[in-house]
Design a protein around this motif. Structure first.
Motif, PDB file in Angstrom:
ATOM      1  N   HIS A   1      36.393  37.635  49.775  1.00  0.00           N
ATOM      2  CA  HIS A   1      35.766  37.668  48.455  1.00  0.00           C
ATOM      3  C   HIS A   1      34.791  36.508  48.317  1.00  0.00           C
TER       4      HIS A   1
ATOM      5  N   HIS B   1      40.267  43.514  38.745  1.00  0.00           N
ATOM      6  CA  HIS B   1      41.395  42.917  39.463  1.00  0.00           C
ATOM      7  C   HIS B   1      42.644  42.927  38.577  1.00  0.00           C
TER       8      HIS B   1
ATOM      9  N   HIS C   1      34.194  43.115  37.977  1.00  0.00           N
ATOM     10  CA  HIS C   1      32.821  42.960  38.458  1.00  0.00           C
ATOM     11  C   HIS C   1      32.287  44.203  39.131  1.00  0.00           C
TER      12      HIS C   1
HETATM   13 CU1  C2O Z   1      37.135  44.416  46.336  1.00  0.00          CU
HETATM   14 CU2  C2O Z   1      36.716  41.598  43.458  1.00  0.00          CU
HETATM   15  O1  C2O Z   1      36.923  42.991  44.926  1.00  0.00           O
END
Ligand code: C2O
Length: 503
Positions: free
Chosen positions: A106, A410, A464
């Motif tokens: 990431h 997330h 995001h």
């Molecule tokens: Cu696959 Cu913030 O990600």
């Protein structure tokens, strides 16, 4: 429950997935990286050894990290970077999740250079268990011959870069006459090959790990039945072509019910949402080889031709949850308006409600929660705090941009209540009866999407766009239940990351 340990060494090596040799960032020297495969309830231990000569971090995409928010792997949000030549261990359980996930760096655009792998959680109570005989992993991606950080600089310019190619399970051919002089390139590097046995039924787990490309996935002559999206079982639905955007995952059942032969598996770029230069990109292909068919006969070209609108997800009618649940009423509504324009320095950036996200890499938001200093976060950290356990929140995205955006949340799955065109959410069109739950969904071009989630997971969660846009500010942070976070004790090794010498 079992503890599964994976020793993952990140390093740069020369590889030629499509015949063109370039330096890639790899996990254990391979691309894609090793598959992490565990059972529901298991513990996952990932020992990361960073030999990249750049800092890094690893995120398990779609995993909730309940009780372990410090292992979500987002620099500036949930941790400080792992410096080069350091080791760091991610250690978490998956108590209530099953299905198809992936893990990736990431840090900046490192995953585009190769730090990706599949993460599969098997379900002892899989309702479809009796419906398939074997599993097949299919990883789709666009593919770039240039290092991602270099590409990033040209991404928002009018002559935006287009991928050089696409890969299926890290393979494809490339026409080396297009390679710049002096490069090392071989034609016909070879396609991925999938073995079918007549009448067997396969569960294909399909993951799109692209930098920015949405695909239509299909196998000539073969019908697919969608059974899972991002950890949610769906009603069986027959389709011929599967739209799949960046970060998304699906499972489909395919029966080897055609005559013994070779067939083309295809991953078609959805060019309507790509730069003009993408028009000449070929369809990405692989081979489905039936046991008993000639090994190297060229398969006939028999593509499915059903019309599908480009740059939107599989429509809700074909994506219904298998298990219905009651969707609670929302008590809070947040509107996020997405726009692209130049910042005060004249650089093209993405803005959410007028603010573009700038990561603070010398600390992390989670660290600040433990220090009690989140009240002073600058606007550029795009942080939203949720203090009430059980609060039900609707997030409406309004996209004024002429591109689509695959938005990943997330720490959660959300109910996708609806999508539409225009810049006003049509509340009468929202589905609160049987919406699908997933973690990555596309906001259409000049359109909106509406998500609902429950505040129940203490942590700092990134929210995001999963394309390059996350590097130009299209990122939010959800600071969820800071009081609860403070009752947790993060491991020392995690806290120490922020003290380590940086490069
Ligand atoms: Cu696959 Cu913030 O990600």
């Amino acid at each position: 429950p079992k503890t599964n340990t994976f020793n993952l060494v990140l390093k740069k090596v020369n590889l030629a997935p499509d015949g063109f040799t370039r330096i890639m960032s790899t996990i254990n020297g391979q691309y894609p990286g090793p598959t992490i495969e565990v059972n529901k309830g298991d513990r996952i231990v990932m020992n990361i050894r960073n030999e990249l000569e750049d800092p890094t971090s690893i995120h398990a995409h779609g995993i909730f990290q309940k009780g372990t928010p410090w292992f979500d792997g987002v620099p500036g949000q949930t941790q400080c970077e792992i410096p080069s030549d350091y080791e760091f261990t991610y250690n978490f359980t998956v108590p209530d999740q099953v299905g198809t996930y992936w893990y990736h760096s990431h840090d900046l655009m490192q995953y585009v250079d190769g730090i990706v792998g599949a993460l599969i959680i098997h379900d002892p109570d899989d309702p479809y268990k009796a419906e398939y005989d074997e599993e097949i992993l299919v990883m789709l991606t666009d593919y770039h011959h240039t290092e991602a950080q270099i590409l990033l600089n040209s991404f928002l310019t009018p002559e935006r870069d287009v991928p050089d190619n696409g890969l299926i399970n890290g393979k494809n051919n490339y026409d080396c006459s297009k390679a710049p002089p002096g490069s090392t390139c071989v034609d016909n590097a070879g396609l991925a090959k999938f073995e079918f046995v007549s009448n067997k039924r396969y569960r294909l787990r399909i993951i799109n790990t692209s930098a920015f490309s949405a695909f239509f996935f299909s196998i000539d002559k073969h019908v697919m039945e969608v059974i899972e999206v991002e950890g949610t079982y769906t009603k069986r639905n027959k389709i011929h072509r599967l739209p799949i955007n960046v970060g998304q995952r699906y499972s489909v059942i395919v029966t080897a019910d055609q005559s013994v032969d070779n067939y083309i598996m295809r991953s078609e770029f959805q060019k309507k949402c790509m730069p003009d230069g993408a028009i000449s990109l070929p369809v990405v292909t692989a081979i489905v080889h039936y046991d008993g068919a000639p090994e190297d006969s060229v398969p006939k070209d028999i593509p499915w031709t059903d019309f599908l609108e480009e740059c939107i997800d599989l429509i809700p009618e074909t994506l219904q949850p298998l298990y219905e649940e009651k969707v609670p009423e929302a008590t809070r509504e947040i509107i996020h308006e997405i726009a692209f324009h130049k910042d005060s320095l004249g650089i093209d950036k993405a803005f959410i409600n007028g603010s573009t996200y700038v990561p603070n890499l010398i600390s992390s938001t989670l660290t600040k929660v433990f220090e009690g200093t989140t009240a002073n976060l600058p606007a550029s950290e795009n942080a939203f705090t949720f203090n009430t356990f059980g609060e039900v929140v609707d997030i409406y995205f309004i996209n004024t941009d002429e591109g689509e955006h695959p938005i990943h949340m997330h720490g959660h799955q959300f109910w996708l209540l609806g999508i539409g065109n225009g810049t006003v959410v049509d509340k009468t069109a929202l589905n609160t009866v049987n919406p699908i739950k997933r973690d990555t969904s596309t906001i259409p071009i000049s359109g909106w999407s509406a998500l609902r989630f429950v505040v129940d997971n203490p942590g700092v969660w990134g929210h995001h766009c999963h394309m390059w846009h996350m590097q130009v500010g299209l990122v939010m942070q959800l600071i969820e239940l800071p009081d609860e976070i403070n009752k947790l004790s993060p491991p020392e090794e995690w806290a120490e990351l922020c003290q380590l010498k940086r490069y």
